[in-house]
Design a protein around this motif. Structure first.
Motif, mmCIF file in Angstrom:
data_model
loop_
_atom_site.group_PDB
_atom_site.id
_atom_site.type_symbol
_atom_site.label_atom_id
_atom_site.label_comp_id
_atom_site.label_asym_id
_atom_site.label_seq_id
_atom_site.Cartn_x
_atom_site.Cartn_y
_atom_site.Cartn_z
ATOM 1 N N VAL A 220 0.853 -1.191 0.000
ATOM 2 C CA VAL A 220 0.000 0.000 0.000
ATOM 3 C C VAL A 220 0.886 1.238 0.000
ATOM 4 O O VAL A 220 1.649 1.466 0.940
ATOM 5 N N GLU A 221 0.772 2.039 -1.073
ATOM 6 C CA GLU A 221 1.564 3.264 -1.179
ATOM 7 C C GLU A 221 0.799 4.446 -0.591
ATOM 8 O O GLU A 221 -0.436 4.470 -0.562
ATOM 9 N N SER A 222 1.552 5.439 -0.175
ATOM 10 C CA SER A 222 0.974 6.703 0.263
ATOM 11 C C SER A 222 2.026 7.787 0.097
ATOM 12 O O SER A 222 3.213 7.494 -0.099
ATOM 13 N N GLY A 223 1.580 9.034 0.160
ATOM 14 C CA GLY A 223 2.520 10.144 0.166
ATOM 15 C C GLY A 223 2.620 10.941 -1.117
ATOM 16 O O GLY A 223 3.360 11.930 -1.172
ATOM 17 N N GLY A 224 1.887 10.560 -2.148
ATOM 18 C CA GLY A 224 1.949 11.334 -3.374
ATOM 19 C C GLY A 224 1.264 12.684 -3.205
ATOM 20 O O GLY A 224 0.659 12.982 -2.174
ATOM 21 N N GLY A 225 1.367 13.518 -4.227
ATOM 22 C CA GLY A 225 0.739 14.828 -4.176
ATOM 23 C C GLY A 225 1.246 15.731 -5.270
ATOM 24 O O GLY A 225 1.911 15.269 -6.209
ATOM 25 N N SER A 226 0.938 17.006 -5.136
ATOM 26 C CA SER A 226 1.348 18.008 -6.119
ATOM 27 C C SER A 226 2.311 18.986 -5.475
ATOM 28 O O SER A 226 2.044 19.489 -4.378
ATOM 29 N N VAL A 227 3.425 19.243 -6.162
ATOM 30 C CA VAL A 227 4.415 20.188 -5.672
ATOM 31 C C VAL A 227 4.925 21.014 -6.844
ATOM 32 O O VAL A 227 4.719 20.654 -8.006
ATOM 33 N N GLN A 228 5.610 22.091 -6.522
ATOM 34 C CA GLN A 228 6.240 22.893 -7.554
ATOM 35 C C GLN A 228 7.666 22.401 -7.790
ATOM 36 O O GLN A 228 8.235 21.670 -6.975
ATOM 37 N N THR A 229 8.196 22.805 -8.908
ATOM 38 C CA THR A 229 9.580 22.438 -9.249
ATOM 39 C C THR A 229 10.529 22.793 -8.103
ATOM 40 O O THR A 229 10.451 23.882 -7.538
ATOM 41 N N GLY A 230 11.374 21.814 -7.770
ATOM 42 C CA GLY A 230 12.309 22.002 -6.671
ATOM 43 C C GLY A 230 11.793 21.520 -5.337
ATOM 44 O O GLY A 230 12.557 21.477 -4.354
ATOM 45 N N GLY A 231 10.531 21.148 -5.264
ATOM 46 C CA GLY A 231 9.939 20.686 -4.025
ATOM 47 C C GLY A 231 10.307 19.250 -3.690
ATOM 48 O O GLY A 231 11.038 18.584 -4.447
ATOM 49 N N SER A 232 9.785 18.777 -2.573
ATOM 50 C CA SER A 232 10.086 17.428 -2.085
ATOM 51 C C SER A 232 8.821 16.693 -1.696
ATOM 52 O O SER A 232 7.824 17.317 -1.306
ATOM 53 N N LEU A 233 8.872 15.394 -1.810
ATOM 54 C CA LEU A 233 7.816 14.508 -1.336
ATOM 55 C C LEU A 233 8.469 13.239 -0.812
ATOM 56 O O LEU A 233 9.568 12.864 -1.258
ATOM 57 N N ARG A 234 7.791 12.562 0.106
ATOM 58 C CA ARG A 234 8.244 11.248 0.557
ATOM 59 C C ARG A 234 7.113 10.248 0.366
ATOM 60 O O ARG A 234 6.023 10.420 0.918
ATOM 61 N N LEU A 235 7.399 9.231 -0.420
ATOM 62 C CA LEU A 235 6.449 8.151 -0.633
ATOM 63 C C LEU A 235 6.729 7.029 0.353
ATOM 64 O O LEU A 235 7.882 6.776 0.710
ATOM 65 N N SER A 236 5.660 6.342 0.765
ATOM 66 C CA SER A 236 5.781 5.191 1.649
ATOM 67 C C SER A 236 5.116 3.988 1.006
ATOM 68 O O SER A 236 4.129 4.134 0.280
ATOM 69 N N CYS A 237 5.645 2.811 1.299
ATOM 70 C CA CYS A 237 5.073 1.562 0.798
ATOM 71 C C CYS A 237 5.025 0.588 1.963
ATOM 72 O O CYS A 237 6.043 0.008 2.350
ATOM 73 N N ALA A 238 3.824 0.412 2.520
ATOM 74 C CA ALA A 238 3.651 -0.503 3.643
ATOM 75 C C ALA A 238 3.441 -1.919 3.125
ATOM 76 O O ALA A 238 2.591 -2.140 2.254
#
Length: 127
Positions: A5-23
């Protein structure tokens, strides 16, 4: 069977950060390799590997396009794989999938060798 099960996606601007998780749950002891793949808009036929990691976390692989910007890790105690994505670019926009291989005899980066998949999480990077 292994459930992802993945989580953590979203929308960001160029140069931004996100962290995805996979349980991970189920027969996780059967997992030989873990990986993150992505599928870009308009490219429904191909999933490209982003990063891969051994379940004990002792070795990793990165696609050239993300080397130095993305970091894959595995917390074995939580049975969760992470993908830290920094300095995101518009070309990183895609559906991201985590995958597990339980039957592969050697480390593979090909989607066909991964027999368990999550449902995907969307990452959108705007300029």
């Amino acid at each position: 069977q292994v459930q992802l099960v993945e989580s953590g996606g979203g929308s960001v601007q160029t140069g931004g950060s996100l962290r995805l998780s996979c349980a991970q749950s189920g027969a996780t002891s059967s997992v030989r390799y873990l990986a993150w793949f992505r599928q870009a808009p308009g490219n429904e036929r191909e999933r490209e590997v982003v990063a891969s990691i051994l379940p004990d976390g002792r070795d990793t692989y990165y696609a050239d396009s993300v080397e130095g910007r993305f970091t894959v890790s595995q917390d074995s105690s939580k049975k969760t794989m992470y993908l830290q994505m920094n300095n995101l670019q518009p070309e990183d926009t895609a559906m991201y999938y985590c995958a597990a291989a339980s039957r592969a005899l050697s480390w593979s980066l090909l989607p066909v060798n991964y027999n368990y998949w999550g449902q995907g999480t969307q990452v959108t990077v705007s300029s």
